[in-house]
Design a protein around this motif. Structure first.
Motif, PDB file in Angstrom:
ATOM      1  N   PRO A  27     -14.890 -12.918   1.513  1.00 26.28           N
ATOM      2  CA  PRO A  27     -13.844 -12.642   0.526  1.00 26.28           C
ATOM      3  C   PRO A  27     -13.791 -11.177   0.107  1.00 26.28           C
ATOM      4  CG  PRO A  27     -14.897 -14.717   0.006  1.00 26.28           C
ATOM      5  CD  PRO A  27     -15.695 -14.082   1.126  1.00 26.28           C
ATOM      6  N   GLN A  28     -14.935 -10.533   0.021  1.00 21.67           N
ATOM      7  CA  GLN A  28     -14.976  -9.117  -0.360  1.00 21.67           C
ATOM      8  C   GLN A  28     -14.372  -8.240   0.732  1.00 21.67           C
ATOM      9  OE1 GLN A  28     -17.717 -11.174  -0.406  1.00 21.67           O
ATOM     10  NE2 GLN A  28     -17.714 -11.574  -2.605  1.00 21.67           N
ATOM     11  N   GLU A  29     -14.723  -8.526   1.984  1.00 21.78           N
ATOM     12  CA  GLU A  29     -14.145  -7.761   3.104  1.00 21.78           C
ATOM     13  C   GLU A  29     -12.633  -7.936   3.140  1.00 21.78           C
ATOM     14  OE1 GLU A  29     -17.692  -7.998   6.466  1.00 21.78           O
ATOM     15  OE2 GLU A  29     -16.300  -9.677   6.265  1.00 21.78           O
ATOM     16  N   TRP A  30     -12.184  -9.179   2.987  1.00 17.70           N
ATOM     17  CA  TRP A  30     -10.761  -9.465   3.048  1.00 17.70           C
ATOM     18  C   TRP A  30     -10.005  -8.761   1.930  1.00 17.70           C
ATOM     19  CZ3 TRP A  30      -6.751 -10.078   5.651  1.00 17.70           C
ATOM     20  CH2 TRP A  30      -5.573 -10.571   5.103  1.00 17.70           C
ATOM     21  N   ALA A  31     -10.540  -8.756   0.725  1.00 22.51           N
ATOM     22  CA  ALA A  31      -9.862  -8.111  -0.406  1.00 22.51           C
ATOM     23  C   ALA A  31      -9.609  -6.639  -0.115  1.00 22.51           C
ATOM     24  CB  ALA A  31     -10.690  -8.277  -1.681  1.00 22.51           C
ATOM     25  N   ALA A  32     -10.593  -5.958   0.447  1.00 27.78           N
ATOM     26  CA  ALA A  32     -10.437  -4.531   0.767  1.00 27.78           C
ATOM     27  C   ALA A  32      -9.456  -4.327   1.921  1.00 27.78           C
ATOM     28  CB  ALA A  32     -11.794  -3.923   1.104  1.00 27.78           C
ATOM     29  N   LYS A  33      -9.576  -5.149   2.955  1.00 26.75           N
ATOM     30  CA  LYS A  33      -8.710  -5.003   4.133  1.00 26.75           C
ATOM     31  C   LYS A  33      -7.276  -5.396   3.829  1.00 26.75           C
ATOM     32  CE  LYS A  33     -12.527  -5.533   7.311  1.00 26.75           C
ATOM     33  NZ  LYS A  33     -13.204  -6.361   8.290  1.00 26.75           N
ATOM     34  N   ALA A  34      -7.078  -6.407   2.982  1.00 25.30           N
ATOM     35  CA  ALA A  34      -5.726  -6.864   2.656  1.00 25.30           C
ATOM     36  C   ALA A  34      -4.929  -5.746   1.992  1.00 25.30           C
ATOM     37  CB  ALA A  34      -5.785  -8.091   1.763  1.00 25.30           C
ATOM     38  N   LYS A  35      -5.575  -4.965   1.132  1.00 24.92           N
ATOM     39  CA  LYS A  35      -4.875  -3.851   0.473  1.00 24.92           C
ATOM     40  C   LYS A  35      -4.348  -2.861   1.500  1.00 24.92           C
ATOM     41  CE  LYS A  35      -7.402  -4.170  -3.837  1.00 24.92           C
ATOM     42  NZ  LYS A  35      -8.359  -3.553  -4.740  1.00 24.92           N
ATOM     43  N   VAL A  36      -5.139  -2.562   2.513  1.00 26.80           N
ATOM     44  CA  VAL A  36      -4.730  -1.629   3.565  1.00 26.80           C
ATOM     45  C   VAL A  36      -3.635  -2.266   4.426  1.00 26.80           C
ATOM     46  CG1 VAL A  36      -5.515  -0.389   5.625  1.00 26.80           C
ATOM     47  CG2 VAL A  36      -6.981  -0.489   3.599  1.00 26.80           C
ATOM     48  N   PRO A  43       2.111  -9.859   4.431  1.00 26.81           N
ATOM     49  CA  PRO A  43       2.762 -10.467   3.271  1.00 26.81           C
ATOM     50  C   PRO A  43       1.867 -10.406   2.027  1.00 26.81           C
ATOM     51  CG  PRO A  43       2.980 -11.885   5.176  1.00 26.81           C
ATOM     52  CD  PRO A  43       2.026 -10.792   5.558  1.00 26.81           C
ATOM     53  N   ARG A  44       2.479 -10.059   0.928  1.00 21.24           N
ATOM     54  CA  ARG A  44       1.753  -9.988  -0.346  1.00 21.24           C
ATOM     55  C   ARG A  44       1.632 -11.376  -0.961  1.00 21.24           C
ATOM     56  NH1 ARG A  44       1.270  -4.724  -1.946  1.00 21.24           N
ATOM     57  NH2 ARG A  44       2.632  -3.238  -0.891  1.00 21.24           N
ATOM     58  N   VAL A  45       0.771 -11.488  -1.955  1.00 23.00           N
ATOM     59  CA  VAL A  45       0.619 -12.735  -2.698  1.00 23.00           C
ATOM     60  C   VAL A  45       1.929 -12.994  -3.438  1.00 23.00           C
ATOM     61  CG1 VAL A  45      -0.617 -13.865  -4.584  1.00 23.00           C
ATOM     62  CG2 VAL A  45      -1.882 -12.468  -2.937  1.00 23.00           C
ATOM     63  N   ASP A  46       2.486 -14.182  -3.245  1.00 24.21           N
ATOM     64  CA  ASP A  46       3.715 -14.572  -3.928  1.00 24.21           C
ATOM     65  C   ASP A  46       3.362 -14.883  -5.385  1.00 24.21           C
ATOM     66  OD1 ASP A  46       5.552 -16.790  -4.997  1.00 24.21           O
ATOM     67  OD2 ASP A  46       6.652 -16.072  -3.237  1.00 24.21           O
ATOM     68  N   PRO A  47       3.960 -14.167  -6.338  1.00 27.19           N
ATOM     69  CA  PRO A  47       3.580 -14.385  -7.735  1.00 27.19           C
ATOM     70  C   PRO A  47       3.894 -15.794  -8.253  1.00 27.19           C
ATOM     71  CG  PRO A  47       5.403 -12.798  -7.577  1.00 27.19           C
ATOM     72  CD  PRO A  47       4.966 -13.132  -6.179  1.00 27.19           C
ATOM     73  N   LEU A  48       4.943 -16.408  -7.765  1.00 27.52           N
ATOM     74  CA  LEU A  48       5.288 -17.753  -8.215  1.00 27.52           C
ATOM     75  C   LEU A  48       4.331 -18.794  -7.645  1.00 27.52           C
ATOM     76  CD1 LEU A  48       7.229 -19.613  -9.737  1.00 27.52           C
ATOM     77  CD2 LEU A  48       8.610 -19.713  -7.657  1.00 27.52           C
TER      78      LEU A  48
END
Length: 84
Positions: A27-36, A43-48
């Motif tokens: 999860p930590q690796e993904w959080a950093a890579k997802a931003k890049v 696709p970004r996190v859908d707020p709804l």
């Protein structure tokens, strides 16, 4: 960090932890890579809905690696090796 809900993780908007698992990341690796990767079209996190639309995430990676138009074809019949 939010906990994963097994029934939610099987759906179209899985948790970030489940996306990380599907992509063989922590999860930590993904959080950093997802931003890049978001800067490159992930696709970004859908707020709804509170998650990323998994088919779009999958399509993003297939396109990233040149497989966007690739699909499996049905066999056209039995092979006749004697015809060679």
């Amino acid at each position: 960090m939010s906990r994963s809900c097994p029934s939610r993780d099987a759906g179209l908007f899985p948790s970030e932890a489940e996306i990380a698992r599907r992509l063989s990341q922590t999860p930590q690796e993904w959080a950093a890579k997802a931003k890049v990767l978001e800067r490159d079209g992930l696709p970004r996190v859908d707020p709804l809905m509170g998650g990323r639309f998994w088919p779009a995430v999958r399509a993003y990676f297939l396109a990233r690696y040149g497989l966007a138009g690739a699909e499996a074809l049905a066999p056209d019949g039995p092979e006749n090796l004697d015809a060679l």
